[in-house]
Structures are given as C-alpha cells and as structure tokens.
Design a protein around this motif. Structure first.
Motif, PDB file in Angstrom:
ATOM      1  N   VAL A  46     -35.931  61.954 -36.667  1.00  0.00           N
ATOM      2  CA  VAL A  46     -36.217  63.404 -37.140  1.00  0.00           C
ATOM      3  C   VAL A  46     -37.712  63.768 -37.155  1.00  0.00           C
ATOM      4  CG1 VAL A  46     -36.180  62.502 -39.510  1.00  0.00           C
ATOM      5  CG2 VAL A  46     -35.749  64.891 -38.979  1.00  0.00           C
ATOM      6  N   VAL A  47     -37.912  65.048 -37.058  1.00  0.00           N
ATOM      7  CA  VAL A  47     -39.392  65.608 -36.817  1.00  0.00           C
ATOM      8  C   VAL A  47     -39.904  66.146 -38.280  1.00  0.00           C
ATOM      9  CG1 VAL A  47     -41.050  66.873 -35.644  1.00  0.00           C
ATOM     10  CG2 VAL A  47     -39.322  65.479 -34.245  1.00  0.00           C
ATOM     11  N   LYS A 102     -37.904  73.894 -29.492  1.00  0.00           N
ATOM     12  CA  LYS A 102     -37.111  74.338 -30.879  1.00  0.00           C
ATOM     13  C   LYS A 102     -35.800  73.237 -30.943  1.00  0.00           C
ATOM     14  CE  LYS A 102     -37.718  79.240 -30.914  1.00  0.00           C
ATOM     15  NZ  LYS A 102     -37.065  80.599 -30.997  1.00  0.00           N
ATOM     16  N   TYR A 103     -35.191  73.320 -32.257  1.00  0.00           N
ATOM     17  CA  TYR A 103     -34.399  72.113 -32.464  1.00  0.00           C
ATOM     18  C   TYR A 103     -32.937  72.542 -32.971  1.00  0.00           C
ATOM     19  CZ  TYR A 103     -38.912  69.918 -33.120  1.00  0.00           C
ATOM     20  OH  TYR A 103     -40.338  69.271 -33.035  1.00  0.00           O
ATOM     21  N   ASP A 104     -32.045  71.562 -32.582  1.00  0.00           N
ATOM     22  CA  ASP A 104     -30.718  71.910 -32.858  1.00  0.00           C
ATOM     23  C   ASP A 104     -30.140  72.114 -34.316  1.00  0.00           C
ATOM     24  OD1 ASP A 104     -30.066  71.532 -30.033  1.00  0.00           O
ATOM     25  OD2 ASP A 104     -30.363  69.442 -30.433  1.00  0.00           O
ATOM     26  N   ILE A 105     -30.918  71.354 -35.365  1.00  0.00           N
ATOM     27  CA  ILE A 105     -30.790  71.198 -36.618  1.00  0.00           C
ATOM     28  C   ILE A 105     -32.235  71.416 -37.244  1.00  0.00           C
ATOM     29  CG2 ILE A 105     -29.771  70.366 -38.617  1.00  0.00           C
ATOM     30  CD1 ILE A 105     -27.924  68.581 -36.663  1.00  0.00           C
ATOM     31  N   VAL A 106     -32.456  72.348 -38.079  1.00  0.00           N
ATOM     32  CA  VAL A 106     -33.571  72.585 -39.185  1.00  0.00           C
ATOM     33  C   VAL A 106     -33.279  72.582 -40.311  1.00  0.00           C
ATOM     34  CG1 VAL A 106     -35.896  73.847 -39.344  1.00  0.00           C
ATOM     35  CG2 VAL A 106     -34.610  73.470 -37.034  1.00  0.00           C
ATOM     36  N   PHE A 107     -33.988  71.802 -41.058  1.00  0.00           N
ATOM     37  CA  PHE A 107     -33.845  72.075 -42.667  1.00  0.00           C
ATOM     38  C   PHE A 107     -34.893  72.898 -43.087  1.00  0.00           C
ATOM     39  CE2 PHE A 107     -30.041  69.381 -42.754  1.00  0.00           C
ATOM     40  CZ  PHE A 107     -29.636  69.374 -44.118  1.00  0.00           C
ATOM     41  N   ALA A 161     -37.728  77.750 -35.859  1.00  0.00           N
ATOM     42  CA  ALA A 161     -37.840  76.737 -34.850  1.00  0.00           C
ATOM     43  C   ALA A 161     -36.304  76.349 -34.622  1.00  0.00           C
ATOM     44  CB  ALA A 161     -38.197  75.489 -36.042  1.00  0.00           C
ATOM     45  N   VAL A 162     -35.347  77.192 -34.484  1.00  0.00           N
ATOM     46  CA  VAL A 162     -33.933  76.551 -34.299  1.00  0.00           C
ATOM     47  C   VAL A 162     -33.763  77.122 -32.960  1.00  0.00           C
ATOM     48  CG1 VAL A 162     -31.670  76.666 -35.052  1.00  0.00           C
ATOM     49  CG2 VAL A 162     -33.223  76.927 -36.702  1.00  0.00           C
ATOM     50  N   ALA A 163     -33.283  76.217 -32.129  1.00  0.00           N
ATOM     51  CA  ALA A 163     -32.534  76.707 -30.658  1.00  0.00           C
ATOM     52  C   ALA A 163     -31.392  77.466 -30.830  1.00  0.00           C
ATOM     53  CB  ALA A 163     -32.319  75.362 -29.973  1.00  0.00           C
ATOM     54  N   ASP A 164     -31.203  78.234 -29.685  1.00  0.00           N
ATOM     55  CA  ASP A 164     -29.993  79.019 -29.559  1.00  0.00           C
ATOM     56  C   ASP A 164     -28.759  78.140 -30.077  1.00  0.00           C
ATOM     57  OD1 ASP A 164     -31.563  81.106 -29.294  1.00  0.00           O
ATOM     58  OD2 ASP A 164     -30.818  81.456 -27.082  1.00  0.00           O
ATOM     59  N   HIS A 202     -24.491  63.376 -32.132  1.00  0.00           N
ATOM     60  CA  HIS A 202     -25.467  62.384 -32.683  1.00  0.00           C
ATOM     61  C   HIS A 202     -26.816  62.519 -32.201  1.00  0.00           C
ATOM     62  CE1 HIS A 202     -23.031  60.644 -35.923  1.00  0.00           C
ATOM     63  NE2 HIS A 202     -22.027  60.583 -34.982  1.00  0.00           N
ATOM     64  N   GLY A 203     -27.043  62.911 -30.628  1.00  0.00           N
ATOM     65  CA  GLY A 203     -28.127  63.148 -30.003  1.00  0.00           C
ATOM     66  C   GLY A 203     -28.951  64.520 -30.531  1.00  0.00           C
ATOM     67  N   ALA A 204     -28.494  65.256 -31.661  1.00  0.00           N
ATOM     68  CA  ALA A 204     -29.158  66.618 -31.709  1.00  0.00           C
ATOM     69  C   ALA A 204     -30.523  66.123 -32.285  1.00  0.00           C
ATOM     70  CB  ALA A 204     -28.261  66.996 -33.034  1.00  0.00           C
ATOM     71  N   ARG A 205     -31.493  67.293 -31.926  1.00  0.00           N
ATOM     72  CA  ARG A 205     -32.834  67.158 -32.313  1.00  0.00           C
ATOM     73  C   ARG A 205     -32.843  67.864 -33.540  1.00  0.00           C
ATOM     74  NH1 ARG A 205     -34.765  71.088 -27.562  1.00  0.00           N
ATOM     75  NH2 ARG A 205     -32.539  71.887 -28.334  1.00  0.00           N
ATOM     76  N   ILE A 206     -33.516  67.009 -34.614  1.00  0.00           N
ATOM     77  CA  ILE A 206     -33.362  67.473 -35.930  1.00  0.00           C
ATOM     78  C   ILE A 206     -34.851  67.514 -36.397  1.00  0.00           C
ATOM     79  CG2 ILE A 206     -32.636  66.920 -38.215  1.00  0.00           C
ATOM     80  CD1 ILE A 206     -30.263  65.133 -36.860  1.00  0.00           C
TER      81      ILE A 206
END
Length: 408
Positions: A20-21, A264-269, A293-296, A391-395
């Motif tokens: 996670v970034v 951009k990321y798949d999931i952003v908090f 920051a969220v990808a399409d 589970h490989g989502a960029r977060i």
C-alpha cells in the motif's frame, strides 16, 4: 500491514495488504516563532497602510480552518492596541463558532477583545450593505462593519479548495462576510469543470470573487496570509496588499499541499481530518481530492465521521429533485442555481468513471440519497473493495485529503 487512520477522534488500526502506498507531500520547512514574528513586524512597518488614529477592523477565519490565528493576534496586539480593534469572524454560510471554538481561534488574546468580537450572519439582511454587482451579475452584499471599516486587517489561511481553487485572500471577505444571496450566486459557478482545486486563472468562482472584493477598493487592507503544514506549523507568512500576498501564499501552498503521483490507483482511501471531517458538506473536499488519484473503474473510499451530520440540508433536499447521478448531469441541473447543486453535479461527474464509498456516522439512507455507497467500517470497506478489484489491486492512502491534492 496495520496502518492507523484517523476516524471519529481516534486513530483506528486497519489491516492493509503489503505494498500500500501513502500519498504524502514532502514535509515543508516550518518557520520558528521568531521568524513569523520578524516577518510580520517587518511587513507591518513597511506597509503603506496608515493605522494611526483609525479604528481597525480585523477579519479572522472561523473554526473550519486549521490556523493558529491566536499566534498572529499575540504579535498584532503588540503593534496595534487591542482597544482600537473590532473583530469580525468570517463565517460565510457556516454556523457560528461555539464558545470553545472561539477560545481555540483567539487563544489567550480573547479577553483583550471582549465585547468587540462580532460573528457574521449571512442571513441577517439588516446587517448587510450592497456594494454593486460583478460582471457576471452577482450582487455583492457584505457585512456593514466590513463596508464601513476605516482600515482592514485580514488573517487568512491559504489551502487548496475544491471549487474556488484556493482558500484565503479574497475568500475571507467574500463569501466570508457576504450575504447569503451573494454566496449562492457565486457558488453557482462551482458547477463548472474549471472550478476545481489548484485552478485560478480560468476558475469562474475565483474570478467572480476577485471582482466582488475589488468593490472594496477604497478600503485600506493589510493582508496576512498563512500557509500551515498538515501538523499546524506555519510554513509561510505573506503580508501586504491583498492580491499580492494571496498569490504569494498560493505559490507556497502549491508546494506544501500537493503530492506528485506517476500512476493512478485501483483503490484510494481519502481520509478527512479535523476540522474538515466535522460534516458531510466539508468532507466532500476529501472526495474531490482523493478522486484525482483513482484509476478509471477504481474505488474511492472517503473517510470522515461527520459528527455534526450533513452540515447543510440544501444539497440533501436537492437530491429530491435529482434522485440519480444521471439526473444531476441533465441540462436543467446546470441551469439550476440553488445552493448546493454543485455538490451533486461534481459527485455525478466522478461516478461516471469511479465508484465512491463513504465511511461515516451518517445514516445510510442519507448517504445513498446523495449518490454515495455507505461503508460499514474501515476494515470491512477495504476488504470489500479488495474483493471487487482483486488481491493485486494497487492501493493508496491519502491522509488529510480535504487539503492534500494528488497531481499526476
């Protein structure tokens, strides 16, 4: 890996996958109290504004801004006797600050201003004066004490703002001390896509505000524009003429509040932090910044307890007329100038590309009414997002998302 996220007045452990970034800007250099003091005194002594023998009207922010106003007041009252100062608290359309919030704003200087602190009420038309109109037709009605001021001193914070471009400068006067109708008409331009964080040059909200404030051209103004770090330290203090000091503050705020991202990321908090996590109206700032920051087809999770509820019923009630995101993107919505319509339109635009979840204490029915999906808890919402994106989502996590803006 466990990461603590701010929620409802506490740090909550959330188990994130490895990798996670954390989207965080570089920590700015913080000015010492001595440097802040020296900068302010030098600018005050060099100012062409004459304070001698005049009644000073001091304009300060309300409690929705993270600003050590009291530190500046301690210095200012050494330069100008507190007895010659009346204070206007620029609330805009916000509620009046509570007694404890006034203590927070004024700190140990509050007693020096006893009986001379006036809270602006945008709906009290008997306390407004009409100055004229902007070229866009916005009627400029302002607090009578502002219009009659012999000399103005403004203490502002400069931060990214999701439709005005930046807070600070002109914003503490209009809409800070403007009438409700003035604010409604100005904020109607927030529907346009150019009305967004970091943009000033083509931003219709900003341009309209600048025209409005220029109607006070006969009033001498000494401006104090502060840029603070996420921890509340002062990273910049810019004083002098209003527009110049504001632009200097903007240049500093761009460095302090933006974080560069390559992808951009798949999931952003997007985590809202005090005081802007107080209600849903303010928390949308985290949504607009986090969405950058969220990808399409990605998922944005907006975090903020909203302990004071929605903060405004206007945009909640508007959802009765615009019950779906598509209805908020129809031509009649763009011609609707009612207060708060921009919130529905901006959310609807985001939903064309991403999914949005909100983790708050607000009733799920209200959350859904304004197009968001409610999350049960921080952990449950993360787990559900990973289940959807894999589970490989960029977060990524964007802390202090009401202020920090990711820039690709």
């Amino acid at each position: 890996m466990k990461i603590k996220l701010f929620y409802d007045g506490a740090l909550v452990d959330v188990e994130f996958p490895e990798g996670v970034v954390l989207l965080e800007p570089k920590s700015p250099a913080i000015l010492s109290d001595h440097q802040v003091r020296a900068n302010l005194i030098r600018a005050f002594n060099d100012s062409p504004v004459s304070f001698s023998g005049k009644k000073i009207t001091l304009v300060v922010n309300d409690a929705t801004r993270r600003l050590p106003t009291w530190k500046i007041l301690e210095i200012l009252t050494e330069l100008i006797p507190a007895s010659s100062i009346d204070v206007l608290v620029a609330t805009g359309t916000h509620r009046a600050p509570s007694d404890s919030e006034l203590d927070m704003i004024f700190g140990p200087t509050r007693r020096a201003f006893d009986g001379r602190i006036f809270i602006h009420d945008c709906r009290d038309e008997s306390n407004l004066t009409h100055l004229g109109y902007t070229s866009r037709g916005t009627p400029v009605d302002v607090n009578k004490r502002l219009a009659r001021a012999e000399c103005l001193v403004c203490i502002n914070s400069v931060e990214p703002h999701f439709f005005a471009g930046f807070t600070g400068g002109r914003k503490s006067l209009v809409p800070g001390l403007a009438g409700f109708t003035t604010t409604v008409l100005n904020h109607s331009y927030a529907k346009y896509e150019e009305a967004k964080s970091l943009n000033l040059d083509t931003n219709p909200v900003h341009c309209d505000l600048m025209e409005a404030v220029r109607l006070l051209d006969k009033t001498p103004i000494f401006s104090i524009q502060l840029v603070t770090s996420c921890d509340g330290g002062i990273a910049g203090v810019f004083c002098g003429e209003l527009e110049t000091s504001f632009q200097q503050g903007v240049a500093c705020a761009r460095r302090v509040y933006t974080v560069a991202i390559e992808n951009k990321y798949d999931i952003v908090f997007a985590v809202g932090e005090p005081p802007l996590d107080m209600n849903l109206y303010q928390l949308q700032k985290a949504q607009e910044h986090g969405a950058e920051a969220v990808a399409d087809d990605g998922i944005l999770v907006v975090v903020g307890a909203c302990s004071e509820g929605t903060g405004s019923d206007y945009f909640i009630k508007l959802a009765d007329d615009y019950p779906t995101p598509n209805s908020a993107l129809a031509p009649n919505a763009m011609s609707d100038n009612r207060f708060g319509i921009h919130k529905l339109i901006k959310t609807a635009r985001r939903l064309r590309k991403i999914k949005i979840r909100y983790v708050t204490k607000i009733d799920d029915k209200i959350v859904r009414k304004v197009y968001y999906e409610p999350g049960k808890s921080l952990q449950a919402t993360l787990d559900e997002a990973i289940a959807q994106k894999g589970h490989g989502a960029r977060i990524a996590i964007l802390r202090d998302a009401c202020l920090i803006v990711p820039v690709v």
